[in-house]
Design a protein around this motif. Structure first.
Motif: not given
Lengths: 408, 442
Positions: A137-138, B197, B233-234, B237-238, B240-241
């Protein structure tokens, strides 16, 4: 060309799939057959008498199999995780059973990226057996998933997963027998994404008329060949009216040409709920890419897990076989704990595809007897056996089935 | 607190779409400030004033199609029977019509009342694609960004899996349900899946807050980021944040296909799950199927200012907690002890039989008046103070000996709220079960 094709036809008739084949080809079909060789992707019934246009679309040039001296060459892509281990067992088993198949190994995994060679090898050989290649994924989004790249480049448009309750495996649901046909090249897996405005990502899901017609046609043809009576299209056309609406419309069009097969449709959320409560109601299911992914995983879970279900990807000219749920199994790699059944059954599908049906039946029978009679289950089925034990038991079962060499 | 409530009332005037941005900044002032009626004790002070006149709430009711009207009329019946101070304002939405007027009326009513109860509105595939799904229009216009579904194994329902307790939080406004499609080239349709986001942060924050409030320990994000790298992916990521701000809660992620497979084999491993729209749809349906079917799982859609409940009845206002628990207990008694099941659970009961049974249980245990005889030897007497509409009264009731129904033994007027309270107070049976059944002690 013609003499070679005659031999193929002969083999076709002699396959011991246990069914009498009707070779009731009309003169026009026969003519077409010899002129333009036709080998349908699945062994079985002849082409139905149909319109000229459909015959034209089906009568395509099938490259001759890579067969030298009676031996087939098959591309083998071990992949990541449990792939290399299981591919090793496949090779061992084939050698043990004297299967006339040679493997051409091409390594495509997270360490070595040789995808172009792999694709070229598959083009050359026509058939492949692969493990799943992990997608990191990275890495940047321009790096496409290798599995996806393989499928789209070779145009392996139909992913067929047959989820069947296996005797000897105890599950919460019994008598499950579902054939899932999933569109494999477009839909949500088009890898087309962009970020026009920062913080807003648009992913495109593409549905095309030609591909939807193609997969629907494949589904109905398969249903007819396997003697199935019902095809269910899974969609979400109440929300995605244009996209899934088009898919549904194409399915309906094709369904009208197969009056003996019942066609119905179901929304994906209702489908998953029905699958969990009453999976016996489903027969053949056809659907776009993402729903196919989810539904096939649900069905695999119903019949006993990812270690039991083989999958096949068919294109016009090529076929690639793998496990049904496409797991890398990273956490159990090299621990001698993985269930080899899925990969071995996939290799049986491969043997069926290259028309070595007798070998396929021997191996399949041995696998089933290991599961049901010897009751050797790996950890994912709640047992304690190791992979090597299971494979050894399969080889013993093959041996005890008696010599069935070369008389085919 | 005054500042908070005034800010909140200002928010109600501002277009809900702004709330996402402003809400985030105001969050630093209060713990769970940008919350809504569903929240528990932490934020009761901050809830906007309800539409309440004379002590009665007004709730919008949208019957919808199919079994909706029937079920919602039963809800009205049960509420009326248990004297719940709620009035329903019924708004009909006709799914066959192409115009948007009826759904706009419904939205105005919900804006006015703040809370709604709805059945599903059918989306006819035959209408042109410009006609959007009504349910979807409702959710996006009111910005009901979180769909919360709590799937729990109910004791009286036989299913293949036991001990399931999964909370599914699904983003409700964007993702695949953006209804943005076009056919640039004939025969090729592009559907857009939008992930932003802001919305991803918002739903992740909601999920973690809810997990913390409910004392949950693990949040799993479900995605398909190996294929949809930018989009999911976005989202990941959100998540995880937001997870980094909640160190007491474990966060992990799982790909949707593996998730569905694990759900079918080992659903007990999941605790709270957060995901975008389509995966949420599929996963919540799988979980609903695992616990016994769609007839058992209530769903709630929460927004900044509004809440819309579907499929089952649910009341979370402070004063109505007792009513809610009494109804909930009545339902659970019907399901578990009298075992009256409808056809979807393999039983023979009809809907009206089930409702009658629920009402009978309510009558015998909750919100009822009793007359009790004078205390006689051998009868255990319990005393308890309870608040009834904020009035402190002393309530006494008698626990009769086994086999004698409470109705004949009781001599004083009592106001009983729930079976659990009776059992606990009587101390007849320490674990509180197997004590009260069908109007008699056993």
């Amino acid at each position: 060309m013609s003499p070679g094709k005659t031999i193929d036809l002969h083999l076709f008739l002699c396959c011991d799939c246990g069914r009498k084949l009707q070779v009731s080809l009309s003169p026009s079909c026969l003519f077409v057959f010899f002129d333009i060789p036709v080998v349908p992707p699945l062994f079985g019934s002849p082409l139905p008498p149909s319109t000229q246009t459909r015959l034209y679309s089906l009568c395509v040039l099938q490259p001759p199999p890579a067969k030298y001296g009676g031996r087939h060459t098959v591309t083998l892509i071990p992949g990541d995780g449990i792939g290399p281990e299981l591919s090793g067992y496949v090779q061992e088993l084939f050698r043990f059973c004297c299967v006339p198949v040679d493997f051409e190994v091409v390594n495509v995994d997270s360490a070595e990226d040789d995808i172009t060679n792999a694709i070229m090898a598959i083009r050359r050989n026509g058939v492949a057996l692969k493990g799943n290649i992990e997608t990191n994924h990275n890495l940047p989004s321009s790096y496409k998933s290798r599995n996806n790249l393989l499928r789209t480049t070779l145009d392996l448009y139909a992913n067929v997963i047959h989820c069947q309750s296996l005797p000897g495996v105890r599950t919460r649901h019994s008598n499950v027998d579902i054939l899932i046909i999933r569109e494999n090249t477009e839909g949500e897996y088009s890898s087309l994404e962009h970020e026009n405005v920062p913080g807003v990502v648009e992913c495109l899901k593409i549905i095309t008329r030609s591909k939807s017609l193609r997969i629907a046609d494949y589904a109905f043809k398969t249903a007819r060949e396997k003697g199935r009576s019902r095809v269910t299209a899974v969609h979400k056309a109440n929300i995605m009216k244009l996209g899934d609406g088009l898919f549904l419309e194409c399915c309906r069009e094709v369904a009208s040409g197969y009056p003996e097969i019942t066609f119905d449709s179901m929304i994906v959320d209702n489908t998953t709920m029905q699958l969990v409560s009453r999976p016996q109601q489903f027969d053949v299911m056809v659907m776009p890419n993402l729903y196919g992914n989810v539904v096939s995983n649900v069905c695999a879970g119903l019949v006993g897990g990812p270690g039991l279900v083989p999958g096949a990807n068919y294109g016009k000219d090529y076929a690639v076989f793998e496990t049904g749920t496409r797991n890398t199994g990273k956490s159990i790699a090299n621990c001698n704990k993985a269930n080899p059944t899925a990969m071995l059954l996939a290799s049986c599908l491969l043997l069926d595809h290259v028309k070595l049906h007798a070998y396929a039946q021997i191996i399949r029978g041995a696998i089933l007897s290991t599961l049901s009679e010897a009751q050797l289950h790996t950890a994912d089925l709640g047992g304690h056996s190791s992979t090597s034990d299971v494979v050894q038991s399969i080889m013993d079962a093959v041996q005890s089935a008696g010599p069935r060499t070369l008389s085919m | 607190m005054a500042a908070h409530s005034s800010l909140l009332s200002v928010f109600k005037i501002i277009n809900p779409r702004w709330n996402g941005r402003i809400g985030n900044t105001v969050k630093v002032f209060g713990t769970t400030f940008t919350s809504h009626r569903n929240k528990t004790s932490l934020t009761r002070e901050n809830i906007p004033p309800p539409a309440k006149y004379g002590g009665r709430h007004t709730v919008t009711l949208i019957p919808g199609d199919g079994i909706g009207p029937e079920l919602l009329s039963h809800v009205k019946e049960v509420f009326r029977f248990s004297c719940v101070p709620v009035d329903f304002e019924v708004v009909q939405v006709n799914s066959a019509m192409e115009g948007e007027d009826d759904i706009m009326n419904a939205i105005t009513a919900i804006r006015r009342n703040g809370v709604a109860l709805k059945g599903n509105i059918e989306t006819k595939h035959t209408l042109p694609p410009s006609v959007k799904s009504r349910n979807n229009v409702l959710r996006t216009t009111l910005d009901l960004y979180a769909n919360v579904m709590h799937c729990q194994s109910l004791p009286g329902v036989q299913t293949r899996h036991q001990n399931i307790d999964i909370m599914i939080i699904r983003e409700n406004t964007e993702g695949e349900y953006s209804s943005l499609e076009h056919e640039s080239v004939s025969g090729v349709v592009e559907s857009l899946k939008i992930i932003t986001r802001n919305n991803s942060l918002r739903i992740a924050d909601y999920a973690f807050r809810l997990a913390r409030e409910k004392g949950r320990r693990r949040v799993t994000a479900v995605h398909k980021a190996n294929i949809m790298k930018l989009g999911d992916g976005l989202f990941l990521q959100c998540c995880k944040e937001v997870a980094s701000g909640y160190p007491d809660i474990t966060f992990d992620s799982m790909i949707v296909d593996n998730t569905t497979m694990q759900l079918v084999s080992k659903p007990q491993q999941f605790d709270v799950m957060v995901m975008p729209n389509l995966y949420g749809n599929v996963v919540s349906n799988v979980c609903a199927g695992l616990v016994g079917g769609p007839g058992l799982v209530p769903g709630a859609n929460y927004g900044q200012d509004y809440a819309v409940f579907e499929t089952a009845y649910k009341e979370h206002r402070k004063e109505l907690y007792e009513h809610a628990s009494s109804i909930r207990n009545a339902v659970s008694i019907t399901m578990n002890e009298t075992r009256l099941h409808t056809a979807d659970l393999g039983g023979q009961g009809t809907t009206s039989e089930v409702v009658q049974s629920i009402m009978r249980v309510i009558q015998t245990t909750c919100c009822s008046h009793w007359t009790c005889p004078r205390p006689t030897p051998g009868i255990l007497t319990c005393q308890r103070s309870s608040g009834v509409n904020s009035a402190q009264t002393t309530v006494t009731f008698n626990c009769a000996s086994p086999g004698v129904s409470l109705a004949s033994a009781a001599s004083r007027k009592v106001w009983i709220y729930s079976v659990c309270q009776i059992k606990e107070l009587c101390g007849v049976n320490p674990d509180g079960r197997n004590c009260w059944s069908q109007g008699r002690w056993t």
